[in-house]
Design an enzyme around this catalytic site. Structure first.
Site, PDB file in Angstrom:
ATOM      1  N   HIS A  92      45.684  41.278  32.897  1.00  0.00           N
ATOM      2  CA  HIS A  92      45.697  42.518  32.191  1.00  0.00           C
ATOM      3  C   HIS A  92      45.570  42.404  30.902  1.00  0.00           C
ATOM      4  O   HIS A  92      46.134  41.248  30.360  1.00  0.00           O
ATOM      5  CB  HIS A  92      46.940  43.118  32.554  1.00  0.00           C
ATOM      6  CG  HIS A  92      46.902  44.928  32.208  1.00  0.00           C
ATOM      7  ND1 HIS A  92      47.104  45.280  31.248  1.00  0.00           N
ATOM      8  CD2 HIS A  92      46.612  45.639  33.235  1.00  0.00           C
ATOM      9  CE1 HIS A  92      46.867  46.514  31.136  1.00  0.00           C
ATOM     10  NE2 HIS A  92      46.793  46.692  32.301  1.00  0.00           N
ATOM     11  N   ASP A 150      47.027  46.986  40.767  1.00  0.00           N
ATOM     12  CA  ASP A 150      45.976  47.386  41.820  1.00  0.00           C
ATOM     13  C   ASP A 150      46.220  46.047  42.931  1.00  0.00           C
ATOM     14  O   ASP A 150      45.541  46.443  43.903  1.00  0.00           O
ATOM     15  CB  ASP A 150      44.726  47.178  41.198  1.00  0.00           C
ATOM     16  CG  ASP A 150      44.345  48.263  40.207  1.00  0.00           C
ATOM     17  OD1 ASP A 150      44.870  49.510  40.666  1.00  0.00           O
ATOM     18  OD2 ASP A 150      43.640  48.173  39.347  1.00  0.00           O
TER      19      ASP A 150
HETATM   20  N1  CMC Z   1      40.607  35.835  37.584  1.00  0.00           N
HETATM   21  C1  CMC Z   1      40.365  34.741  37.058  1.00  0.00           C
HETATM   22  N2  CMC Z   1      40.264  34.640  35.659  1.00  0.00           N
HETATM   23  C2  CMC Z   1      40.677  35.424  34.814  1.00  0.00           C
HETATM   24  C3  CMC Z   1      41.251  36.607  35.375  1.00  0.00           C
HETATM   25  C4  CMC Z   1      40.964  36.921  36.755  1.00  0.00           C
HETATM   26  N3  CMC Z   1      41.452  38.102  37.473  1.00  0.00           N
HETATM   27  N4  CMC Z   1      41.312  37.706  34.435  1.00  0.00           N
HETATM   28  C5  CMC Z   1      41.136  36.934  33.455  1.00  0.00           C
HETATM   29  N5  CMC Z   1      40.728  35.820  33.488  1.00  0.00           N
HETATM   30  C6  CMC Z   1      40.730  34.597  32.765  1.00  0.00           C
HETATM   31  C7  CMC Z   1      39.372  34.795  31.729  1.00  0.00           C
HETATM   32  O1  CMC Z   1      38.174  34.323  32.601  1.00  0.00           O
HETATM   33  C8  CMC Z   1      39.694  34.306  30.422  1.00  0.00           C
HETATM   34  O2  CMC Z   1      39.578  32.776  30.403  1.00  0.00           O
HETATM   35  P1  CMC Z   1      39.029  32.078  29.441  1.00  0.00           P
HETATM   36  O3  CMC Z   1      40.340  32.298  28.198  1.00  0.00           O
HETATM   37  O4  CMC Z   1      38.996  30.510  29.961  1.00  0.00           O
HETATM   38  O5  CMC Z   1      37.725  32.548  29.000  1.00  0.00           O
HETATM   39  C9  CMC Z   1      41.068  34.606  30.155  1.00  0.00           C
HETATM   40  O6  CMC Z   1      41.551  34.722  31.626  1.00  0.00           O
HETATM   41  C10 CMC Z   1      41.332  35.991  29.630  1.00  0.00           C
HETATM   42  O7  CMC Z   1      40.497  37.131  30.350  1.00  0.00           O
HETATM   43  P2  CMC Z   1      39.750  38.111  29.477  1.00  0.00           P
HETATM   44  O8  CMC Z   1      38.557  38.705  30.404  1.00  0.00           O
HETATM   45  O9  CMC Z   1      39.394  37.817  27.882  1.00  0.00           O
HETATM   46  O10 CMC Z   1      40.986  39.357  29.470  1.00  0.00           O
HETATM   47  P3  CMC Z   1      40.777  40.750  29.255  1.00  0.00           P
HETATM   48  O11 CMC Z   1      42.064  41.266  28.643  1.00  0.00           O
HETATM   49  O12 CMC Z   1      39.365  41.080  28.596  1.00  0.00           O
HETATM   50  O13 CMC Z   1      40.589  41.590  30.718  1.00  0.00           O
HETATM   51  C11 CMC Z   1      40.823  42.192  32.679  1.00  0.00           C
HETATM   52  C12 CMC Z   1      41.594  42.019  31.255  1.00  0.00           C
HETATM   53  C13 CMC Z   1      42.121  43.051  33.504  1.00  0.00           C
HETATM   54  C14 CMC Z   1      39.684  42.963  32.678  1.00  0.00           C
HETATM   55  C15 CMC Z   1      40.764  40.842  33.708  1.00  0.00           C
HETATM   56  O14 CMC Z   1      42.002  40.102  33.583  1.00  0.00           O
HETATM   57  C16 CMC Z   1      40.158  41.010  34.733  1.00  0.00           C
HETATM   58  O15 CMC Z   1      39.079  40.892  35.022  1.00  0.00           O
HETATM   59  N6  CMC Z   1      41.074  41.104  35.886  1.00  0.00           N
HETATM   60  C17 CMC Z   1      40.675  41.476  37.498  1.00  0.00           C
HETATM   61  C18 CMC Z   1      40.249  42.959  37.756  1.00  0.00           C
HETATM   62  C19 CMC Z   1      41.492  43.735  37.525  1.00  0.00           C
HETATM   63  O16 CMC Z   1      42.414  43.447  38.181  1.00  0.00           O
HETATM   64  N7  CMC Z   1      41.593  44.888  36.869  1.00  0.00           N
HETATM   65  C20 CMC Z   1      42.600  45.895  36.867  1.00  0.00           C
HETATM   66  C21 CMC Z   1      43.570  45.923  35.771  1.00  0.00           C
HETATM   67  S1  CMC Z   1      45.148  46.858  36.018  1.00  0.00           S
HETATM   68  C22 CMC Z   1      44.354  48.295  36.305  1.00  0.00           C
HETATM   69  C23 CMC Z   1      43.984  49.239  35.089  1.00  0.00           C
HETATM   70  O17 CMC Z   1      44.788  49.537  34.422  1.00  0.00           O
HETATM   71  O18 CMC Z   1      42.912  49.598  35.108  1.00  0.00           O
END
Ligand code: CMC
Length: 427
Positions: free
Chosen positions: A305, A362
């Site tokens: 998140h 989720d």
């Molecule tokens: N699986 C594997 N690696 C992950 C995941 C995941 N679900 N989420 C983040 N990471 C890794 C990412 O690759 C990155 O690694 P590194 O630092 O080595 O490059 C690090 O963790 C930080 O991730 P980010 O993408 O920079 O984080 P963000 O804050 O931009 O994204 C997120 C947040 C929710 C989009 C992301 O965690 C994600 O894609 N999760 C899966 C989709 C999901 O479950 N979304 C629902 C969110 S809750 C409902 C809502 O409120 O919408």
């Protein structure tokens, strides 16, 4: 502690006020930055940008706190109801019994779909994704209620628009669902209660009776989804509304923003992921390795998140609700075992621990929706139903803010410098 932040640029100092929120969150107010220094800030993904003042929702991702108007989500989930929470979010206080009843009556008065809306829904192929259908029908409401097309609405018009959207979306989703199943629509019986009426419109038939425990579980799910401050879809609602586009255009844009897999669409993606793991032998550890592999685009859906870096308090409540719903329905779901296994492994895996990746709202909600008989491609539509009062509260707060300005970020241009046009025969 200084009340100003100093920035030094080309040997000159500039001061910017420090703003503090009621929960001690601090911000550097850079609203005069460009005018005084000629610089803008760069913050892709808005991870450090406060786009507004807001009194609606407080969350602290480090400590796992979520409160609507100051009330902890745990207390609201246990003791409140979805319509009461909708009132709280939109009008800033817990309603008296009389106020709540009058709000419910107003919602109930809008439960019937306009004939034109039904025709729009019927024009979609039954294979259409429900999010596309709901977004379109909500956008189309401006055609049926042109009095809300004005840039500024009165308090009474806002109140009506809120009630109307809450009622209409509750009817739009089941109307489309039943059409995809080749079933006649079921009329709304709003006095059953919000969640029960929804379930009845989805599944109502001569031998169907809404299970009160199931209706209660759905009501709790809706409360947990009701608002989440300036997330992608809420920010979209505010941004669109800031141009004085009407409320239906604003909410419809929020619906489309929610659709994506990184946001509300994750609940559908989680279930598909769990099903896929199950269909391929149930070896979830293999999928954890895929999620960690930077050369593999696979991510563990329902994990991570932007804001929560400890745990998502909503996920805790949902995990518990998941167990009790499955038990009360007498359902055993192998996907729940896979989800539990994935969570257990991920929480001790250094990759997930170091990046503070925890199950989000989720991760378990889809298992409940599945147990309630909701088709997988409708999960994100359920998120819409829950998030609607939050979007409306964000929209209302923005419209009531005398200092609100049209949302208009800057950019750092990295394209070509000026060059001369070359006629096509000389290229
Ligand atoms: N699986 C594997 N690696 C992950 C995941 C995941 N679900 N989420 C983040 N990471 C890794 C990412 O690759 C990155 O690694 P590194 O630092 O080595 O490059 C690090 O963790 C930080 O991730 P980010 O993408 O920079 O984080 P963000 O804050 O931009 O994204 C997120 C947040 C929710 C989009 C992301 O965690 C994600 O894609 N999760 C899966 C989709 C999901 O479950 N979304 C629902 C969110 S809750 C409902 C809502 O409120 O919408």
């Amino acid at each position: 502690m200084s009340e100003f932040a100093k920035i030094e640029l080309d040997g000159k100092f500039y001061e910017f006020p420090i703003i503090e929120g009621t929960e001690g969150e601090k911000a550097i107010d850079i609203r005069t930055l460009r005018a005084t220094t000629g610089h803008v800030t760069l913050d892709s993904g808005f991870g450090n940008t406060g786009s507004t003042f807001s009194e609606i929702t407080f969350l602290n991702g480090e400590t796992g706190i979520l409160r609507y108007r100051g009330y902890p989500i745990e207390q609201l989930a246990e003791q409140s109801s979805f319509q009461e929470v909708a009132y709280l979010l939109n009008f800033g206080k817990l309603p008296s019994e009389r106020e709540l009843n009058s709000f419910k009556e107003l919602i109930n008065s809008f439960s019937t779909l306009h004939e034109g809306e039904k025709k729009i829904i019927e024009a979609f192929p039954t294979s259409a994704h429900p999010m596309g259908v709901i977004g379109s029908v909500v956008g189309s409401l401006s055609a049926y209620y042109p009095e809300y097309n004005l840039p500024m609405l009165t308090d009474e018009q806002r109140r009506k628009a809120i009630a109307q959207l809450m009622a209409q979306v509750k009817s739009i989703i089941p109307y489309f669902y039943r059409m995809t199943q080749g079933l006649e629509p079921v009329k709304s019986k709003p006095h059953m209660g919000y969640a029960a009426d929804f379930l009845n419109m989805m599944y109502g038939s001569d031998d169907y009776e809404v299970n009160p425990e199931v209706a209660k579980a759905l009501d709790v799910l809706l409360i947990l989804h009701a608002d989440h401050e300036q997330n992608c879809s809420a920010s979209t609602v505010r941004l669109v509304g800031s141009s004085h586009a009407n409320v239906f255009a604003s909410i419809s844009s929020g619906i489309y923003a929610l659709w994506g897999q990184l946001h509300g669409g994750a609940n559908q993606a989680v279930l598909e992921m769990l099903q896929n793991i199950h269909d391929n032998g149930g070896d979830y550890k293999k999928y954890l390795e895929k999620a960690k592999d930077k050369n593999d685009p696979f991510r563990l859906m329902g994990f991570g998140h932007r804001v929560y870096k400890n745990f998502d308090p909503r996920a805790k409540i949902i995990k518990k609700a998941c167990d009790s719903v499955l038990e009360s329905l007498g359902v055993s779901d192998p996907l729940l075992d896979i989800a539990r296994g994935l969570e257990e492994e991920a929480l001790k895996d250094p990759y997930f621990v170091e990046r503070k990746l925890y199950p989000n709202v989720d991760f378990y909600s889809g298992i409940i929706y599945q147990a309630l008989g909701i088709p997988t491609n409708m999960f994100t539509a359920m998120f819409v139903l829950g998030r609607l009062p939050g979007w409306l509260a964000q929209w209302k707060e923005m419209k009531e803010d005398p200092n609100a300005r049209i949302g208009r970020p800057r950019q750092i241009y990295t394209g070509a410098n000026e060059r001369m046009y070359v006629p096509i025969d000389q290229r």
